[in-house]
Design an enzyme around this catalytic site. Sequence first.
Site, PDB file in Angstrom:
ATOM      1  N   HIS A 101      50.444  34.756  40.493  1.00  0.00           N
ATOM      2  CA  HIS A 101      50.750  35.053  41.902  1.00  0.00           C
ATOM      3  C   HIS A 101      49.683  34.429  42.803  1.00  0.00           C
ATOM      4  CE1 HIS A 101      49.812  37.382  45.528  1.00  0.00           C
ATOM      5  NE2 HIS A 101      51.107  37.626  45.637  1.00  0.00           N
ATOM      6  N   ASN A 102      48.422  34.632  42.432  1.00  0.00           N
ATOM      7  CA  ASN A 102      47.346  34.097  43.267  1.00  0.00           C
ATOM      8  C   ASN A 102      47.331  32.571  43.251  1.00  0.00           C
ATOM      9  OD1 ASN A 102      46.698  36.777  43.569  1.00  0.00           O
ATOM     10  ND2 ASN A 102      44.508  36.442  43.443  1.00  0.00           N
TER      11      ASN A 102
ATOM     12  N   GLY B  53      35.887  53.867  43.013  1.00  0.00           N
ATOM     13  CA  GLY B  53      35.586  52.621  43.730  1.00  0.00           C
ATOM     14  C   GLY B  53      36.224  52.633  45.106  1.00  0.00           C
TER      15      GLY B  53
ATOM     16  N   GLU C 101      49.870  31.585  45.559  1.00  0.00           N
ATOM     17  CA  GLU C 101      49.318  31.877  46.898  1.00  0.00           C
ATOM     18  C   GLU C 101      48.429  30.714  47.380  1.00  0.00           C
ATOM     19  OE1 GLU C 101      47.443  35.875  47.308  1.00  0.00           O
ATOM     20  OE2 GLU C 101      45.652  34.793  47.935  1.00  0.00           O
TER      21      GLU C 101
ATOM     22  N   SER D 231      48.665  43.467  44.817  1.00  0.00           N
ATOM     23  CA  SER D 231      48.639  42.444  45.867  1.00  0.00           C
ATOM     24  C   SER D 231      49.045  43.021  47.209  1.00  0.00           C
ATOM     25  CB  SER D 231      49.575  41.292  45.525  1.00  0.00           C
ATOM     26  OG  SER D 231      49.536  40.337  46.583  1.00  0.00           O
TER      27      SER D 231
ATOM     28  N   ASN E 289      41.305  42.423  40.235  1.00  0.00           N
ATOM     29  CA  ASN E 289      41.796  41.100  39.829  1.00  0.00           C
ATOM     30  C   ASN E 289      41.100  40.677  38.540  1.00  0.00           C
ATOM     31  OD1 ASN E 289      43.819  40.183  41.584  1.00  0.00           O
ATOM     32  ND2 ASN E 289      42.332  39.581  43.143  1.00  0.00           N
TER      33      ASN E 289
ATOM     34  N   LYS F 102      49.593  38.600  37.982  1.00  0.00           N
ATOM     35  CA  LYS F 102      48.844  38.626  39.263  1.00  0.00           C
ATOM     36  C   LYS F 102      48.041  37.333  39.430  1.00  0.00           C
ATOM     37  CE  LYS F 102      47.192  40.020  43.168  1.00  0.00           C
ATOM     38  NZ  LYS F 102      45.879  39.644  43.426  1.00  0.00           N
TER      39      LYS F 102
HETATM   40  C1  6PG Z   1      46.456  39.528  47.051  1.00  0.00           C
HETATM   41  C2  6PG Z   1      45.375  38.485  47.162  1.00  0.00           C
HETATM   42  C3  6PG Z   1      44.071  39.117  46.846  1.00  0.00           C
HETATM   43  C4  6PG Z   1      42.914  38.360  47.412  1.00  0.00           C
HETATM   44  C5  6PG Z   1      42.439  37.249  46.561  1.00  0.00           C
HETATM   45  C6  6PG Z   1      42.221  35.973  47.310  1.00  0.00           C
HETATM   46  O1  6PG Z   1      47.376  39.270  46.307  1.00  0.00           O
HETATM   47  O2  6PG Z   1      46.343  40.549  47.706  1.00  0.00           O
HETATM   48  O3  6PG Z   1      45.609  37.424  46.296  1.00  0.00           O
HETATM   49  O4  6PG Z   1      44.032  39.356  45.485  1.00  0.00           O
HETATM   50  O5  6PG Z   1      43.096  37.946  48.690  1.00  0.00           O
HETATM   51  O6  6PG Z   1      41.231  37.739  46.068  1.00  0.00           O
HETATM   52  O7  6PG Z   1      41.455  35.179  46.519  1.00  0.00           O
HETATM   53  P1  6PG Z   1      40.486  34.061  47.010  1.00  0.00           P
HETATM   54  O8  6PG Z   1      39.257  34.729  47.578  1.00  0.00           O
HETATM   55  O9  6PG Z   1      40.207  33.324  45.759  1.00  0.00           O
HETATM   56  O10 6PG Z   1      41.203  33.269  48.056  1.00  0.00           O
END
Ligand code: 6PG
Length: 468
Positions: free
Chosen positions: A186-187, A11, A190, A129, A105, A183
């Site tokens: 974490h998101n 990928g 975020e 991440s 993810n 993870k």
């Molecule tokens: C990371 C981010 C990464 C990505 C997400 C954002 O840790 O590198 O979280 O995984 O930016 O997909 O998600 P959204 O598109 O839902 O904002």
Amino acid sequence: MDDTAEIGLIGLGTMGANLALNIADTGHRIAVFNRTTARTHRFAADAGALAARIVPTDTLKAFVSSLARPRRIILMVPAGQPVDDQIAALLPLLDAGDVIVDGGNSDWRDTRRRAADMGAVQLLGLGVSGGAEGARHGPSMMAGGSAEAYAALEPILSGIAAQYQGAPCVAHLGPDGAGHYVKMVHNGIEYADMQLIAEIYGLLRDGMGQGADRIAQIFADWNDGPLSSYLIQITAHVAAATDPETGQPLLDLIVDRAGQKGTGRWTVIDAQTRAAPLPAVEAAVTARVLSGAADLRAQGASVFADGPGAVALDTDTLEAALIAAKVLAYSQGFSLLGVAGAEEDWALPLPDIARIWRAGCIIRSAMLDDMAGALQASPETPLAFAPSFAGLLRTHIPALRSVVAVAATAGLPVPALAATLAYFDSIRQARGTANMIQAQRDFFGAHGVERTDRPGASGLNLPWPPLV
Ligand code: 6PG
């Protein structure tokens, strides 16, 4: 020269390509495969000096044959069905002891299901991440799977991970879905962190009339203080950028509708099912959804045309409010990790999680080092109640109150700031108001209550007089 590859990656999208280059850059020979062969060859051709360590392959069979045993294969394909399809295509070509790493993810429940279905081939669910830049130069990685599967990958992962003062930002966090679960959270954090920043930006822009360049300066200053973090840094950076074509701030040219791939929503749903809610993340997810309802918002703006008023706040107060809200949002996230770790029997190591988030990932920040210390000292104590953070909240909560109150008076939405404040006031209220909820439930549905004067007896129906 032996042309077998130590590891393979499938990928070559943005994340996969960057991760493959990172692996090659740390001295490993890596085989690559992509559904579109042209992309595989373009990738190898563009790899410059690293091309010598890259083995492009045109078929899955050739890819698998090029790998040293036990084989280690990283999947960097979109989450969902493509992961199932890729695993199904690989399994007949693999042997016992080979390890497939899912670096997307993925939903942690899918990872658990896949791990159980793979027989003697092992699955390592790896949350990665840090975006494209992180993948290329050092991501933070959260691993879930068997100890053997992690041991097979650890030397390579430690080498490619972000380093925080010499410590690699990667850890084995538990079996099956543990890595992807962490993870996901974490998101979720975020989302909350980004929403809190966006709300402060909104107060500066709409309540205080500040332009993007001044806003950039304010965030840049904050990045030198307790808020120092990647998200604050990029906030200052994106606010300062101008459009070469029009000369306007790029930020002002962006339509105010936020995208999302769903991990924030997953976090909120998971948290609610575990009775460990994350109000800051809920507010952030809701805000993204409402940002997409542009027609509704335009209609509302015309029905209630008395737009928001001005706010008078100094930047120190805004900074202190953001600090308090951030601590509360992270406290919610770590509490959820504690609950999920116990419920799923993962024994999630909270201090290690804070440690591997100190560098490489999107939420990396100076504060995470303090959080790691507080969680290490007392893993059972909610972060907000740990002595150092409780002290910080005592001094910063008044600012959060001012900001939420002033925003509410002016009519400017600050849902995540307000949610963190309400959370704080709820978790420090020894006698709450749910006795009223229980009274109503018992009155209309005989749902039963507990009495304060009869501890231990539940399900009591009270002698309510009839409604006349
Ligand atoms: C990371 C981010 C990464 C990505 C997400 C954002 O840790 O590198 O979280 O995984 O930016 O997909 O998600 P959204 O598109 O839902 O904002």
